[in-house]
Write an enzyme that holds these catalytic residues in place. Structure first.
Site, PDB file in Angstrom:
ATOM      1  CD  GLU A 196      38.989  44.950  39.964  1.00  0.00           C
ATOM      2  OE1 GLU A 196      39.696  45.788  40.310  1.00  0.00           O
ATOM      3  OE2 GLU A 196      39.009  43.866  40.132  1.00  0.00           O
TER       4      GLU A 196
ATOM      5  CG  ASP B 180      38.992  40.393  41.581  1.00  0.00           C
ATOM      6  OD1 ASP B 180      39.076  41.551  42.187  1.00  0.00           O
ATOM      7  OD2 ASP B 180      40.088  39.929  41.520  1.00  0.00           O
TER       8      ASP B 180
END
Length: 565
Positions: free
Chosen positions: A286, A253
């Site tokens: 990401e 993330d």
């Protein structure tokens, strides 16, 4: 430092407990309420070795404050309750799984708590064969590290080694992974290494040096990756999930928030350690920076490509606020770039953007981009969690979905998309007291504009908000139509696109002969993939004898695609 630097380990019948707490004056282990003194080394690592049994509960007492193990593998209850000793993997694995080639990836992103009516690992396991039958080859689980309360997306975890107990036991999770592997599905876990949640992050007490007081992320204190103990915490966490639970890979993330001194070295070493495992594991980032560095230099397999999503979304909805602003000038033209180069924003000036973002990435292989038309972020971060199907022409959405599945980039589908789900996926949490009120007010303030128009934002703490976000699992005619499209498109992908991807050497020629028409010709070592897309106007010259078509030939949204070997 080895990957068991953090957390308890079992050797020759004795357990060794460890905690990095460099500023503490005294640390004790409370094993079944019995205090045991711990000794400190020069790095600030406290440890003690003692007989213990699986299932025993323990806490650390750090300068008089009792707290759970930050690397707890299992909690007796909530995030501030005692940790529980879990023996090394004794699960009766049924599948001798050897992984899958990344070029075969078709990812299904799911949130365990809302994926099924039950919201458990066990219930999710029963759905794996059905996903595989449709043509999916991987599931991506939203974060599982324990957070405060029962409901949440998972991005506010504070015990990243321990599976969220509301979903089931560690063995239940292993049975889910085993069921996925038996069905031929890879299992990818979303791991959050850039921040901790707002409640129960006891590392702040045990080791303030874990954090950099001079930097903050949008979600809390920044982590100091210059510290060897910090790097070891996260590498150990990753290896724990990949080996103990036999996960096939990780989605990391917001790695753009893993920054500051030591961060680049950490990311490079992290990939080296993970890729040393057998079978080889996959790493997805990401990364808002849109740069090739991690994919070409550090060995990361792919990055989420929001540019593809934004082009599709703006073309179908006309929305132009926030991060959609730079895609509002010419979304179909941006889609041409996305189909040709992967990313759209590669450092060039863009209307609606204060400064350029990104660097050239068109030289990367198509498997380095994970494309989507919906994700938990793009749906759930809307005020009402609206899915694309409720915002745009359903026929247009179906054509965009087919494009996602057949284009030579890695496709990712958000749960329910494969059957035309219209239930929202909203933001929800399960805090109490002042924190609950702060989250509620923060969510309302984020969407103050719609409140001014008389609209209301769903209460993120209400049980009803969570319940509305569950999949409906409809079996009506529209659902069957979507399932049929999914099955047909993924069958085409497996038979034609995957062999081309594995052959390598893609060269893309993507043109726009008219404002709403796109022609794509992707050349590979083993053949070519040809696509004609009407995206806003009728197509006067669709492909003859295509392998797959969707939409209406005389309509403004129509796709034809064929492969040549």
């Amino acid at each position: 430092m080895t990957h068991n630097f953090w957390g308890p380990s079992l050797t020759a019948g004795n357990w060794t407990f460890r905690l990095w707490s460099p500023r503490a004056k005294q640390v004790e282990l409370l094993l079944e309420d019995r205090p045991l003194s711990m000794t400190r080394d020069d790095s600030g690592l406290w440890s003690v070795e003692t007989p213990a049994a699986a299932g025993n509960r323990y806490l650390f007492r750090v300068d008089g404050q009792d707290m759970p193990d930050p690397a707890s593998r299992l909690q007796a209850g909530g995030v501030s309750d005692p940790s529980v000793l879990v023996p090394p993997d004794g699960h009766d694995w049924r599948c001798d799984w050897q992984g899958r080639d990344w070029a075969e990836a078709v990812i299904y992103e799911l949130h365990v708590g809302t994926f099924t009516p039950e919201g458990t690992f066990a219930a999710a396991a029963r759905r794996m064969a059905g996903l595989a039958e449709l043509g999916f080859t991987a599931i991506e689980l939203m974060p599982l590290g324990q957070w405060s309360g029962d409901r949440g997306w998972g991005y506010d975890g504070v015990l990243p080694y321990a599976p969220q107990p509301a979903y089931g036991t560690p063995d239940d999770l292993k049975m889910l992974v085993d069921a996925a592997h038996q069905a031929g599905l890879m299992v990818i876990l979303d791991l959050v290494m850039n921040h901790f949640g707002p409640e129960g992050a006891w590392l702040h007490h045990a080791a303030p040096d874990f954090f950099n007081p001079e930097r903050h992320t949008p979600w809390g204190a920044a982590i100091d990756f210059e510290q060897p103990a910090v790097r070891d915490f996260w590498t150990g966490c990753a290896l724990h999930w990949l080996t103990e639970y036999r996960m096939d890979g990780l989605r990391l993330d917001a790695v753009h928030q893993i920054s500051g001194p030591g961060a680049d070295d950490f990311m490079a070493d992290f990939a080296t350690r993970i890729h040393a495992l057998t079978p080889r594991r996959h790493l997805i980032t990401e990364d808002d920076r849109n740069t090739p560095d991690l994919r070409e230099g550090a060995g990361y397999d792919a990055s989420w490509n929001d540019d593809f999503h934004h082009s599709i979304h703006v073309a179908l909805t006309g929305e132009d606020d926030s991060y959609y602003a730079s895609f509002a000038a010419d979304p179909v033209g941006d889609l041409v770039l996305a189909l040709s180069r992967g990313h759209v924003e590669e450092g060039q000036p863009r209307q609606g953007k204060d400064r350029p973002r990104g660097a050239p990435c068109g030289h990367l292989p198509p498997t380095a981009f994970v494309n989507s038309t919906q994700t938990h972020d793009q749906v759930g971060n809307r005020a009402h969690g609206d899915r694309l199907l409720t915002l745009a022409d359903p026929e247009a959405v179906a054509v965009a979905y087919a494009l996602l599945l057949v284009a030579p980039y890695i496709p990712m589908v958000f749960m329910g998309e494969e059957r035309g789900e219209t239930n929202p996926f909203q933001f929800f949490a399960d805090y109490k007291g002042d924190l609950a009120e702060a989250v509620r007010k923060g969510r309302a303030a984020e969407f103050a504009g719609i409140a001014a128009l008389g609209d209301t934002v769903p209460d993120p703490l209400a049980l009803e908000t969570f319940a509305r976000s569950r999949l409906g699992w409809r079996e009506d005619d529209p659902a069957r139509s979507w399932l049929g499209l999914t099955r047909e498109a993924l069958s085409f992908r497996a038979r034609h696109v995957v062999p081309l991807l594995k052959s390598g050497g893609m060269e893309a020629t993507v043109t726009r002969p008219q404002p709403g028409l796109i022609r794509a010709d992707w050349q590979f070592a083993a053949g070519r993939l040809e696509l004609s897309l009407a995206f806003g106007q009728p197509d006067p010259d669709p492909l003859a004898d295509p392998h797959l078509r969707t939409g209406r030939p005389d309509g403004p949204y129509y796709l034809t695609v064929k492969a040549h070997s």
